[in-house]
Write a protein that holds these residues in place. Structure first.
Motif, PDB file in Angstrom:
ATOM      1  N   ALA A   1       0.964  -1.059   0.136  1.00 47.40           N
ATOM      2  CA  ALA A   1       0.056   0.041   0.023  1.00 47.40           C
ATOM      3  C   ALA A   1       0.928   1.242   0.020  1.00 47.40           C
ATOM      4  O   ALA A   1       0.363   2.187  -0.149  1.00 47.40           O
ATOM      5  CB  ALA A   1      -1.010  -0.005   1.241  1.00 47.40           C
TER       6      ALA A   1
ATOM      7  N   GLU B   1       0.439   3.908  -2.427  1.00 52.40           N
ATOM      8  CA  GLU B   1      -0.860   4.804  -2.276  1.00 52.40           C
ATOM      9  C   GLU B   1      -0.600   6.116  -1.523  1.00 52.40           C
ATOM     10  O   GLU B   1      -1.242   7.193  -1.381  1.00 52.40           O
ATOM     11  CB  GLU B   1      -1.860   4.307  -1.614  1.00 52.40           C
TER      12      GLU B   1
ATOM     13  N   THR C   1       0.976   9.517  -1.387  1.00 55.44           N
ATOM     14  CA  THR C   1       1.282  10.619  -2.514  1.00 55.44           C
ATOM     15  C   THR C   1       1.591  11.834  -1.778  1.00 55.44           C
ATOM     16  O   THR C   1       1.295  12.179  -0.783  1.00 55.44           O
ATOM     17  CB  THR C   1       0.409  10.625  -3.489  1.00 55.44           C
TER      18      THR C   1
ATOM     19  N   ALA D   1       4.083   9.206  -5.922  1.00 59.58           N
ATOM     20  CA  ALA D   1       4.448   8.278  -4.901  1.00 59.58           C
ATOM     21  C   ALA D   1       5.492   8.981  -3.948  1.00 59.58           C
ATOM     22  O   ALA D   1       6.420   9.535  -4.569  1.00 59.58           O
ATOM     23  CB  ALA D   1       4.447   6.903  -5.172  1.00 59.58           C
TER      24      ALA D   1
ATOM     25  N   ASP E   1       2.359   8.276   8.133  1.00 61.73           N
ATOM     26  CA  ASP E   1       1.880   7.672   6.652  1.00 61.73           C
ATOM     27  C   ASP E   1       1.368   6.404   6.937  1.00 61.73           C
ATOM     28  O   ASP E   1       0.256   5.900   6.525  1.00 61.73           O
ATOM     29  CB  ASP E   1       2.401   7.903   5.933  1.00 61.73           C
TER      30      ASP E   1
ATOM     31  N   ILE F   1      -2.094   3.839   6.841  1.00 67.34           N
ATOM     32  CA  ILE F   1      -2.426   2.724   6.031  1.00 67.34           C
ATOM     33  C   ILE F   1      -2.896   1.335   6.867  1.00 67.34           C
ATOM     34  O   ILE F   1      -3.863   0.738   6.608  1.00 67.34           O
ATOM     35  CB  ILE F   1      -1.294   2.157   5.327  1.00 67.34           C
TER      36      ILE F   1
ATOM     37  N   LYS G   1      -6.477   1.846   8.036  1.00 72.82           N
ATOM     38  CA  LYS G   1      -7.275   1.484   7.274  1.00 72.82           C
ATOM     39  C   LYS G   1      -7.617  -0.089   7.179  1.00 72.82           C
ATOM     40  O   LYS G   1      -8.690  -0.584   6.889  1.00 72.82           O
ATOM     41  CB  LYS G   1      -6.762   1.743   5.955  1.00 72.82           C
TER      42      LYS G   1
END
Length: 169
Positions: free
Chosen positions: A47, A50, A52, A66, A76, A80, A83
């Protein structure tokens, strides 16, 4: 599985970035042939693209790219992992279960959540209930202080409990 995952996980006091710890744990899991941990680390690392940053192209058009590995922050990666935790909790709720080894492993890489006692202590020392009309007005300042280390529903319950106890006195 629980005794195997004890060697995995992260916290800020380790002196290693979360990115490096995940890479290290993936290598360890591959050596130990621990496929569940390996697959989880691959999922998290998969991931990373993702994450960015916004850029402006020469033409003036806005776009994103990215982040490079050295640009990826612990926050960051926490986003992730959160999530994936949220997704797993949804799946477990549908299965009418409360936990799984996968969920425990993911949560071991997140910072420890604030305890009820920590939240109560902060509220007692920083919130003046005589100034505010409703205890829920204190919610914003409490959440601002704790950020993602406290669940909003948990803070709400603590505030409600404190006001019930205060009225009972």
């Amino acid at each position: 599985m629980a005794e195997k995952t004890a060697q995995y996980g992260w916290d800020g006091s380790m002196g290693i970035s979360l990115h490096d710890k995940i890479r290290e744990d993936m290598k360890t899991s591959m050596i130990n042939k621990d496929t569940q941990v390996r697959d989880t680390m691959r999922l998290v690392m998969g991931a990373f693209p993702e994450i960015t940053v916004p850029i402006t192209l020469e033409s003036g058009k806005k776009s994103t790219r990215a982040k490079m590995p050295e640009e990826i922050t612990d926050e960051d990666i926490h986003n992730i992992i959160r999530k994936f935790v949220k997704s797993e909790k949804t799946v477990l709720a549908l299965k009418k279960k409360t936990s799984s080894d996968y969920l425990k492993l993911l949560e071991s890489y997140l910072p420890k959540m604030a305890t009820t006692e920590e939240i109560e202590d902060w509220i007692k020392s920083n919130v003046d209930f005589s100034v505010i009309k409703s205890p829920m007005q204190a919610m914003g300042s409490v959440m601002k202080h704790f950020g993602k280390l406290a669940d909003g529903n948990h803070v709400k319950a603590v505030l409600q409990e404190m006001t019930v106890n205060k009225q009972a006195l």
